[in-house]
Design a protein around this motif. Structure first.
Motif: not given
Length: 55
Positions: A36, A40, A43-44, A50-53
């Motif tokens: 994961g 992320r 994706a960044t 930035f994509m938070s979990d």
């Protein structure tokens, strides 16, 4: 390979590793959590966002 491609490859490798340890719940959770993080990062790198979990 671009950094984004490397991150995607690492995520895929860890998900494959999780499959190898399917009977070990702890190992699977660890592999999925690390994958994961790589996803992320991918994706960044691709989007610049930035994509938070969620944690």
């Amino acid at each position: 390979m671009t950094p984004a491609e490397i991150a995607a490859t690492k995520a895929a490798e860890l998900l494959d590793k999780a499959e190898e340890y399917i009977l070990d719940e702890g190992a699977v959770k660890n592999c999925v959590a690390i994958a994961g993080g790589w996803m992320r990062l991918h994706a960044t790198l691709v989007t610049g966002t930035f994509m938070s979990d969620g944690h």
